[in-house]
Enzyme design. Structure first.
Site, short mmCIF file in Angstrom:
data_model
loop_
_atom_site.label_atom_id
_atom_site.label_comp_id
_atom_site.label_asym_id
_atom_site.label_seq_id
_atom_site.Cartn_x
_atom_site.Cartn_y
_atom_site.Cartn_z
N GLY A 39 0.87 -1.18 0.00
CA GLY A 39 0.00 0.00 0.00
C GLY A 39 0.90 1.22 0.00
O GLY A 39 1.89 1.26 0.75
N GLY A 41 0.66 4.23 1.14
CA GLY A 41 0.83 4.93 2.42
C GLY A 41 1.73 4.16 3.36
O GLY A 41 2.70 4.71 3.93
N LEU A 220 11.79 9.66 -12.92
CA LEU A 220 12.07 9.23 -14.30
C LEU A 220 12.68 7.83 -14.32
O LEU A 220 13.52 7.53 -15.17
CB LEU A 220 13.03 10.22 -14.96
CG LEU A 220 12.66 11.72 -14.89
CD1 LEU A 220 13.80 12.58 -15.41
CD2 LEU A 220 11.39 11.97 -15.69
N ASP A 245 12.10 -6.27 -9.03
CA ASP A 245 10.71 -6.01 -8.67
C ASP A 245 10.60 -4.52 -8.34
O ASP A 245 11.16 -4.07 -7.33
CB ASP A 245 10.36 -6.89 -7.45
CG ASP A 245 8.99 -6.62 -6.87
OD1 ASP A 245 8.38 -5.61 -7.22
OD2 ASP A 245 8.53 -7.44 -6.05
N ALA A 248 6.92 -0.53 -5.04
CA ALA A 248 7.28 0.30 -3.87
C ALA A 248 8.51 1.18 -4.09
O ALA A 248 8.90 1.90 -3.17
CB ALA A 248 7.45 -0.55 -2.60
N ALA A 249 9.10 1.15 -5.30
CA ALA A 249 10.27 2.01 -5.53
C ALA A 249 9.87 3.49 -5.44
O ALA A 249 10.57 4.31 -4.83
CB ALA A 249 10.91 1.70 -6.87
N GLY A 250 8.73 3.81 -6.04
CA GLY A 250 8.24 5.20 -5.96
C GLY A 250 7.92 5.57 -4.52
O GLY A 250 8.16 6.70 -4.09
N ASP A 251 7.39 4.62 -3.77
CA ASP A 251 7.03 4.90 -2.38
C ASP A 251 8.26 5.14 -1.52
O ASP A 251 8.29 6.04 -0.68
CB ASP A 251 6.22 3.73 -1.81
CG ASP A 251 4.94 3.51 -2.59
OD1 ASP A 251 4.39 4.51 -3.09
OD2 ASP A 251 4.50 2.36 -2.71
N LYS A 284 15.01 -5.78 -4.58
CA LYS A 284 14.46 -6.79 -3.66
C LYS A 284 12.98 -6.99 -3.95
O LYS A 284 12.30 -6.04 -4.35
CB LYS A 284 14.61 -6.25 -2.24
CG LYS A 284 15.62 -7.01 -1.37
CD LYS A 284 15.74 -6.34 -0.04
CE LYS A 284 15.53 -7.32 1.09
NZ LYS A 284 15.76 -6.67 2.39
N GLY A 286 8.87 -7.73 -3.26
CA GLY A 286 7.87 -7.34 -2.26
C GLY A 286 7.87 -5.84 -2.05
O GLY A 286 8.76 -5.13 -2.50
O1 RIB Z 1 3.26 1.57 -4.94
C1 RIB Z 1 3.19 0.19 -4.73
C2 RIB Z 1 1.94 -0.14 -3.99
O2 RIB Z 1 0.85 0.24 -4.77
C3 RIB Z 1 1.76 -1.60 -3.72
O3 RIB Z 1 2.30 -2.01 -2.49
C4 RIB Z 1 0.25 -1.78 -3.81
O4 RIB Z 1 -0.35 -2.10 -2.62
C5 RIB Z 1 -0.28 -0.45 -4.35
O5 RIB Z 1 -0.85 0.30 -3.37
#
Ligand code: RIB
Length: 305
Positions: A39, A41, A220, A245, A248-251, A284, A286
């Site tokens: 997710g 957040g 980018l 994978d 979540a890289a952007g997160d 990594k 996940g």
């Molecule tokens: O940005 C990646 C996330 O987007 C994933 O973990 C997925 O749950 C979605 O919210």
């Protein structure tokens, strides 16, 4: 109260790995199916905590096993979570496909994330008032998210908006955002402009600046990120790594950006730090399991600069 407050989504990811994505109507055989907590957040919040940031998570979970997993994560990571509420809907889930090159396709079913409403925002009014920066995404209700942005701005609190999944936003919302972090596709959706070339990305970012957004940080991929504000536009170089994978890289980029900014680093320095965090994340699998620590990021920067 924490320096950084993430108001955002928590999602249990069902991740299927395959050689290549199926076409419409096609059946393919994949390699693995795994469950990972994620997710946008939660990923951003855990990134902040692992990088040593003082952070609180605000959001909504179901009263189910997946919700318990997230509550345990908050505890283990030392994240404040008194305002992580529960509802009768299930915790959000996502279907994610990852191909051989590490690229992903994601479908999120919001469930509990969409139960966080205006009354819940009232319950966290003091949290918003007393933080330095609020970090938001667009996986919760759009009307509630916009109101959170308006409140933070009215209280003089900085707003970092990761506009994902992207939708067009009104000028009065874009005009009060301090940092917006779209990727190229999201930037195109926000502005209605093409973003195929660097020149087009710069022009689209400048449109957001003309609407009042203070800083655009357009990601980018491995090329890095473009910073644009009233002083000009510049690309901050990224790192070339092998992606397994990209989820979540952007997160993790956003989490690292928030941490560096609240430590008083310049925007350029903060983006360099965030680029490194993102480059580690893609190596990594996940979402939350792929988020690195401060020590790992600093080692990576020392070895790659
Ligand atoms: O940005 C990646 C996330 O987007 C994933 O973990 C997925 O749950 C979605 O919210």
């Amino acid at each position: 109260m924490s320096k950084i407050t993430v108001i955002g989504s928590l999602v249990m990811d069902n991740v299927a790995k395959m050689k290549k994505f199926p076409e419409a109507g096609e059946t393919i055989l994949g390699y693995t199916l795994e469950l990972f907590p994620g997710g946008k957040g939660a990923n951003q919040c855990v990134s902040i905590a692992r990088l040593g940031g003082d952070v609180e998570m605000v959001g909504m979970l179901g009263k189910d096993g997946n919700g318990d997993v997230f509550r345990q994560i908050m505890k283990d990571e030392g994240i404040k979570s008194e305002h992580l509420f529960s509802c009768d809907k299930p915790t959000a889930v996502a279907q994610i496909q990852i191909d051989e090159s590490g690229q992903n396709r994601i479908c999120v079913i919001p469930c509990a994330n969409y139960e966080f409403d205006f009354a819940d925002l009232d319950r966290v009014d003091d949290v918003i008032k007393n933080t330095e920066i609020v970090v938001l995404q667009l996986e919760m209700r759009l009307d509630v998210t916009k109101e959170a942005i308006r409140r933070a701005h009215a209280y003089g609190v900085k707003v970092l908006l990761n506009p994902a999944p992207a939708v067009p936003l009104e000028e009065d919302v874009l005009g009060i955002v301090d940092y917006i972090t779209p990727n190229e596709t999201e930037l195109s959706i926000l502005t209605g402009m093409p973003t195929e070339t660097d020149e087009e990305v710069i022009a689209a970012a400048q449109k957001l600046i003309s609407l009042g957004t203070k800083n655009v940080v357009a990601t980018l991929g491995s090329r890095g990120a473009l910073i644009a504000n009233k002083d000009g536009a510049e690309i901050v170089r990224g790192y070339k790594v092998k992606a397994v994978d990209t989820v979540a890289a952007g997160d993790s980029f956003n989490g690292a950006l928030a941490v560096a900014l609240t430590e008083g680093k310049s925007l350029k320095e903060s983006v360099r730090f965030a680029n490194a965090m993102g480059a580690l994340t893609v190596q990594k699998k996940g979402a939350i399991p792929s988020l690195h620590t401060r020590a790992e990021v600093e080692k990576f920067i020392a070895e790659n600069n």
